[in-house]
Design a protein around this motif. Structure first.
Motif, PDB file in Angstrom:
ATOM      1  N   ASN A   2      11.634  21.797  76.725  1.00 19.46           N
ATOM      2  CA  ASN A   2      11.828  22.192  75.337  1.00 19.46           C
ATOM      3  C   ASN A   2      11.222  23.579  75.128  1.00 19.46           C
ATOM      4  O   ASN A   2      10.705  24.189  76.071  1.00 19.46           O
ATOM      5  CB  ASN A   2      11.230  21.165  74.369  1.00 19.46           C
ATOM      6  N   GLU A   3      11.262  24.072  73.892  1.00 19.45           N
ATOM      7  CA  GLU A   3      10.800  25.429  73.623  1.00 19.45           C
ATOM      8  C   GLU A   3       9.283  25.566  73.726  1.00 19.45           C
ATOM      9  O   GLU A   3       8.747  26.678  73.699  1.00 19.45           O
ATOM     10  CB  GLU A   3      11.281  25.901  72.241  1.00 19.45           C
ATOM     11  N   LYS A   4       8.568  24.429  73.848  1.00 18.49           N
ATOM     12  CA  LYS A   4       7.115  24.462  74.037  1.00 18.49           C
ATOM     13  C   LYS A   4       6.734  24.485  75.514  1.00 18.49           C
ATOM     14  O   LYS A   4       5.563  24.320  75.863  1.00 18.49           O
ATOM     15  CB  LYS A   4       6.478  23.250  73.358  1.00 18.49           C
ATOM     16  N   LYS A   5       7.707  24.651  76.387  1.00 13.87           N
ATOM     17  CA  LYS A   5       7.527  24.642  77.845  1.00 13.87           C
ATOM     18  C   LYS A   5       7.120  23.272  78.372  1.00 13.87           C
ATOM     19  O   LYS A   5       6.567  23.162  79.475  1.00 13.87           O
ATOM     20  CB  LYS A   5       6.496  25.701  78.291  1.00 13.87           C
ATOM     21  N   GLU A   6       7.384  22.245  77.609  1.00 11.04           N
ATOM     22  CA  GLU A   6       7.091  20.888  78.070  1.00 11.04           C
ATOM     23  C   GLU A   6       8.222  20.402  78.964  1.00 11.04           C
ATOM     24  O   GLU A   6       9.398  20.486  78.596  1.00 11.04           O
ATOM     25  CB  GLU A   6       6.918  19.943  76.878  1.00 11.04           C
ATOM     26  N   MET A   7       7.862  19.892  80.142  1.00  5.73           N
ATOM     27  CA  MET A   7       8.862  19.341  81.045  1.00  5.73           C
ATOM     28  C   MET A   7       9.137  17.901  80.611  1.00  5.73           C
ATOM     29  O   MET A   7       8.284  17.025  80.726  1.00  5.73           O
ATOM     30  CB  MET A   7       8.368  19.382  82.504  1.00  5.73           C
ATOM     31  N   LEU A   8      10.332  17.673  80.120  1.00  2.29           N
ATOM     32  CA  LEU A   8      10.673  16.381  79.531  1.00  2.29           C
ATOM     33  C   LEU A   8      11.221  15.392  80.547  1.00  2.29           C
ATOM     34  O   LEU A   8      11.061  14.183  80.385  1.00  2.29           O
ATOM     35  CB  LEU A   8      11.699  16.578  78.408  1.00  2.29           C
ATOM     36  N   SER A   9      11.885  15.906  81.577  1.00  8.44           N
ATOM     37  CA  SER A   9      12.536  15.018  82.535  1.00  8.44           C
ATOM     38  C   SER A   9      12.915  15.815  83.770  1.00  8.44           C
ATOM     39  O   SER A   9      13.172  17.021  83.685  1.00  8.44           O
ATOM     40  CB  SER A   9      13.790  14.400  81.895  1.00  8.44           C
ATOM     41  N   THR A  10      12.941  15.160  84.921  1.00  2.32           N
ATOM     42  CA  THR A  10      13.385  15.822  86.150  1.00  2.32           C
ATOM     43  C   THR A  10      14.245  14.869  86.969  1.00  2.32           C
ATOM     44  O   THR A  10      14.076  13.648  86.897  1.00  2.32           O
ATOM     45  CB  THR A  10      12.203  16.269  87.030  1.00  2.32           C
ATOM     46  N   ASN A  29      22.881  13.145  81.499  1.00  3.91           N
ATOM     47  CA  ASN A  29      23.164  11.727  81.256  1.00  3.91           C
ATOM     48  C   ASN A  29      21.886  10.921  81.114  1.00  3.91           C
ATOM     49  O   ASN A  29      21.798  10.023  80.264  1.00  3.91           O
ATOM     50  CB  ASN A  29      24.021  11.158  82.392  1.00  3.91           C
ATOM     51  N   GLU A  30      20.906  11.245  81.935  1.00  2.00           N
ATOM     52  CA  GLU A  30      19.639  10.518  81.888  1.00  2.00           C
ATOM     53  C   GLU A  30      18.948  10.700  80.539  1.00  2.00           C
ATOM     54  O   GLU A  30      18.214   9.824  80.081  1.00  2.00           O
ATOM     55  CB  GLU A  30      18.736  11.004  83.023  1.00  2.00           C
ATOM     56  N   ASN A  31      19.184  11.843  79.902  1.00  2.00           N
ATOM     57  CA  ASN A  31      18.516  12.139  78.625  1.00  2.00           C
ATOM     58  C   ASN A  31      19.459  12.049  77.429  1.00  2.00           C
ATOM     59  O   ASN A  31      19.101  12.479  76.325  1.00  2.00           O
ATOM     60  CB  ASN A  31      17.898  13.538  78.709  1.00  2.00           C
TER      61      ASN A  31
END
Length: 311
Positions: free
Chosen positions: A20-28, A59-61
């Protein structure tokens, strides 16, 4: 909320990360390697792998491609503009319609590890490459072409050099090395010419297991002060220092201290302090400059989001 995708495409695996725009890695997610140089179907096959990974991450998200603001791909094997152009066209054919950019994977090492915007990244993993971003934003890559650019210090190179010292010891009777004793014990071979030759075929195949074992043997011997292992490390340090200093000669870096990010398993995962200290010392001797060497502590894919939001 804005979403971004960073892609770190290597020879053995490709990592896709949603941010996201906060540089948080949400999913890999991870797929097979996407270096077109290793694939029978070249760039079209690599593009298919990349597009499949993007779709899997979406798809995962439960996201659509239209939800993504930008995608930044850092891909091994993309060393020339014509390769970037061909990959761009193939991805567009496969339906990639959102804004995206493609770079060589070495550049995200720089973006992932620096505290500023300019610096050098030296990666030693399976292979090697050295990339930089100048203070004026100019990008430069040194090495990454294997024997053609004189790359040394990658895992496969070290394994071959270690075997070479075994051959010199047993077959040429040049110098004994403790690496010979460790190889004889590890692989259960006889300490003679027949034993050495029994390893030729596995070495030519460069399987992961034998390369990993040779690396363990090399670093253990190096840290014990073995002369033959030290000779290999000296070659690694000399060439690595020349790669780094090539950026000093060809790039503009503001300030008194230049940051160098060290990445890859040879620098960050294996017990390589003896070699790294040699690299640092030789780089300073050649250049006469001040450096801050930084071992990369985050996933290289973080360089993608740093770069996208910086731009």
């Amino acid at each position: 909320m804005s979403f971004y995708i960073g892609i770190d495409g290597g020879g053995t695996k490709t990592q896709y990360a949603l941010f996201n725009e906060k540089k948080e890695m949400l999913s890999t997610v991870k797929t097979t390697g996407s270096n077109h140089e290793n694939l029978e179907g070249a760039i079209p096959e690599a593009a298919g792998i990349i597009m499949g990974g993007i779709n899997e991450l979406l798809n995962e998200n439960k996201l659509a491609l239209s939800d993504i603001t930008h995608i930044l791909m850092a891909l091994a094997g993309i060393d020339h503009q014509y390769q970037c152009d061909e990959m761009t066209e193939e991805l567009k054919k496969l339906g990639l319609s959102v804004p995206f950019s493609i770079y060589n994977d070495g550049f995200i090492v720089v973006k992932a590890g620096l505290t500023g915007k300019a610096g050098i990244g030296y990666n030693c993993g399976t292979g090697t490459c050295c990339n930089s971003v100048g203070s004026d934003g100019r990008l430069l890559q040194v090495g990454g072409f294997g024997e053609l650019s004189g790359d040394v210090g990658g895992g496969h190179w070290i394994a071959r050099q270690t075997f070479g010292k075994l051959y010199d010891d047993i077959c040429l009777k040049i110098k004994h090395t403790v690496m010979t004793d460790k190889i004889v014990e590890k692989f259960g071979i006889t300490p003679d010419r027949d034993g050495v030759l029994s390893l030729i075929a596995p070495m030519e195949e460069e399987g992961d297991d034998i390369v990993r074992d040779m690396l363990d043997i090399f670093f253990e011997a190096l840290n014990a002060g073995d002369e033959a292992a030290t000779e290999i490390a000296d070659v690694m340090a000399e060439r690595g220092a020349q790669f780094i200093c090539a950026h000093i000669r060809n790039q503009v870096f503001d300030g008194d201290t230049i940051q160098v990010v060290l990445s890859g398993s040879m620098h960050c995962k294996l017990p390589s302090e003896v070699y790294v200290n040699k690299l640092i010392k030789r780089t300073e001797e050649i250049s006469g400059k001040k450096f801050q060497f930084i071992k990369l502590q985050v996933a290289p894919v973080m360089g993608c989001i740093n770069w996208m939001l910086e731009d």
